[in-house]
Design an enzyme around this catalytic site. Structure first.
Site, short mmCIF file in Angstrom:
data_model
loop_
_atom_site.label_atom_id
_atom_site.label_comp_id
_atom_site.label_asym_id
_atom_site.label_seq_id
_atom_site.Cartn_x
_atom_site.Cartn_y
_atom_site.Cartn_z
N HIS A 1 0.83 -1.21 0.00
CA HIS A 1 0.00 0.00 0.00
C HIS A 1 0.87 1.26 0.00
O HIS A 1 0.65 2.17 -0.81
CB HIS A 1 -0.91 -0.01 1.23
N GLU A 2 1.84 1.29 0.90
CA GLU A 2 2.68 2.48 1.00
C GLU A 2 3.59 2.62 -0.23
O GLU A 2 3.89 3.74 -0.66
CB GLU A 2 3.52 2.43 2.28
#
Length: 365
Positions: free
Chosen positions: A17-18
Site C-alpha cells: 500500500h505504501e
C-alpha cells in the site's frame, strides 16, 4: 510460526500500500522525505539522497511522508514539486495509488496461487451436504443435522452437479411458510423430512442451514497461462463484490453485522489458523485482506485515503482548498476516532477471542 506468517502477510500488504503512494509520487517527480514500514520506535533506518527509509517496531502500519509541512525541510514552500503545489489530478493519483496497489496485488496473489496450487475442481456426487446448523434454526427443529446429505427436494433429485445447491436454495426461498419435502441421507439411512421455511426479512424462505457441494475437492494443473489469468479475474471479482456487499450491509444493517467486524488481533488469529491448516491458504488470506484494506482506505473517512480524496473533490468544486485549520481539525478528529476504534477492537478481541475461521474459509471455497 503460523502467527508470525500471518503478521508477515499483513506487513507485506501494508508495504504494498505504501509503495503505491511512494512510486506514484516519485514517478511524477514529487518530493518524498520519509518512507516507513510500521510505527513506533525506529529499529532500522537508511538516509537516501532525499528520502529516509525506516522500519519501526510495530509492523501493522506505515506511512509515506512529504516535506510540505516539515519545518526542518530546506525545500522552498513554492517549489512546484511539493505535493501541495501539484495539480489536483497529480495529488489524486498519489493518494489513490495505495488502494490501486492493493487491488493489483490481490489479483496477482490469486494468479500465483492458481499457478502454484492448481485449479480447484470438485468430483461431484448427488445431493448437497449440510454444514453446521444452529440448534434454534428451522432446519434443526425439523430434524436436519450436520453432515446430512439432502438428495431431493419436493421430488426433484439433486444431481451430481454444481447446480444442485442453487436448485435446493431456490426451492427453499420460493416456499416461505409453505411445507416442502426433503429426502435426506444420514450415514446408510434415507429419511423423508417435511420442513416449513420461515419467512425472512426479504420475504424469502429460510431454514437456517449452510449448504456445500457433496463430493471431494481436488486441484488440477492449468491447461495454459490464459486459464490462470481468467479464473483469477473471476475469483477477484467475486471477492471484491462480496467485500463491497459486506461493507454495504455493515452500513445499512449495522446492528446485525457489527459483531462481524474484526480488528488486528482476530485478523492475525484467522491468518494463523489458516496457515496451520494449509500454508497455501495464506495466499487466499492475503488476497482477501488486501481487497479489504483497499476498500477500507477508499471510504470517505478522515485520516484515510478516501477522506483526502474527499478534500480534493471539495477543492475542485470550490476552486480552492478548504482552510488548513478545518482540514487539520477534521483529520485529527478522524485519526482519534480510528485509534479509539482500533484500541477498542484490540481489547475486545484479546479478552474474548471468538473464532471466525469458518467465515473466512467460506471465502476460499
Amino acid at each position: 510460526m503460523s502467527v508470525l506468517a500471518a503478521i508477515a502477510v499483513l506487513a507485506v500488504l501494508i508495504l504494498v500500500h505504501e509503495l503505491g503512494h511512494f512510486v506514484a509520487a516519485r514517478s511524477q517527480g514529487i518530493h518524498v522525505n520519509r518512507f516507513s514500514l510500521g510505527f513506533g520506535p525506529i529499529l532500522w533506518k537508511y538516509q537516501g539522497s532525499e528520502t529516509e527509509y525506516a522500519i519501526r517496531a510495530f509492523p501493522l502500519g506505515g506511512f509515506v511522508g512529504f516535506p510540505d509541512d516539515d519545518p526542518d525541510s530546506d525545500i522552498p514552500p513554492n517549489d512546484p514539486n511539493l505535493l501541495r503545489n501539484r495539480p489536483i489530478l497529480d495529488r489524486a493519483i498519489v493518494i489513490s495509488a495505495g488502494v490501486i496497489a492493493n487491488l493489483i496485488f490481490a489479483y496477482l496473489v490469486l494468479v500465483l496461487q492458481l499457478g502454484i496450487v492448481g485449479i480447484p475442481e470438485n468430483n461431484y456426487l448427488p445431493g448437497a451436504i449440510v454444514r453446521p446448523v444452529n440448534e434454534q434454526s428451522v432446519a434443526y427443529q425439523a430434524g436436519i443435522r450436520e453432515g446430512d446429505i439432502i438428495l431431493a427436494v419436493n421430488g426433484q433429485q439433486l444431481a451430481a452437479s454444481e447446480k444442485s445447491i442453487a436448485l435446493l436454495t431456490k426451492e427453499i426461498q420460493t416456499h416461505p411458510s409453505q411445507q416442502i419435502e426433503l429426502k435426506i441421507q444420514r450415514n446408510n439411512e434415507q429419511l423423508s423430512l417435511p420442513i416449513t421455511p420461515k419467512t425472512g426479512t426479504d420475504n424469502k424462505g429460510v431454514i437456517g442451514v449452510e449448504l456445500g457441494p457433496n463430493g471431494t475437492a481436488f486441484y488440477r494443473r492449468p491447461h495454459n497461462p490464459l486459464e490462470i489469468f481468467s479464473i483469477a479475474a473471476n475469483r477477484f471479482q467475486q471477492l471484491f463484490v462480496g467485500t463491497v456487499k459486506g461493507f454495504g450491509l455493515l452500513i445499512t444493517n449495522f446492528q446485525q453485522t457489527v459483531g462481524q467486524v474484526s480488528g488486528p488481533v482476530n485478523i492475525v488469529k484467522i491468518g494463523a489458523q489458516l496457515a496451520a491448516n494449509n500454508s497455501a491458504n495464506l495466499l487466499s488470506f492475503a488476497a482477501v485482506i488486501s481487497i479489504n484494506l483497499a476498500i477500507i482506505n477508499i471510504l470517505p473517512i478522515p485520516a484515510l485515503d478516501g477522506g483526502q480524496l474527499a478534500f480534493l473533490l471539495i477543492e475542485a468544486l470550490r476552486g480552492k482548498p478548504l482552510p488548513t485549520r478545518i482540514q487539520e481539525g477534521v483529520m485529527q478528529t478522524g485519526l482519534m476516532l480510528l485509534l479509539g476504534l482500533g484500541i477498542f477492537l484490540i481489547v475486545k478481541e484479546t479478552t474474548q477471542l471468538t473464532s471466525q475461521l469458518e467465515w473466512v474459509q467460506k471465502l476460499f471455497q
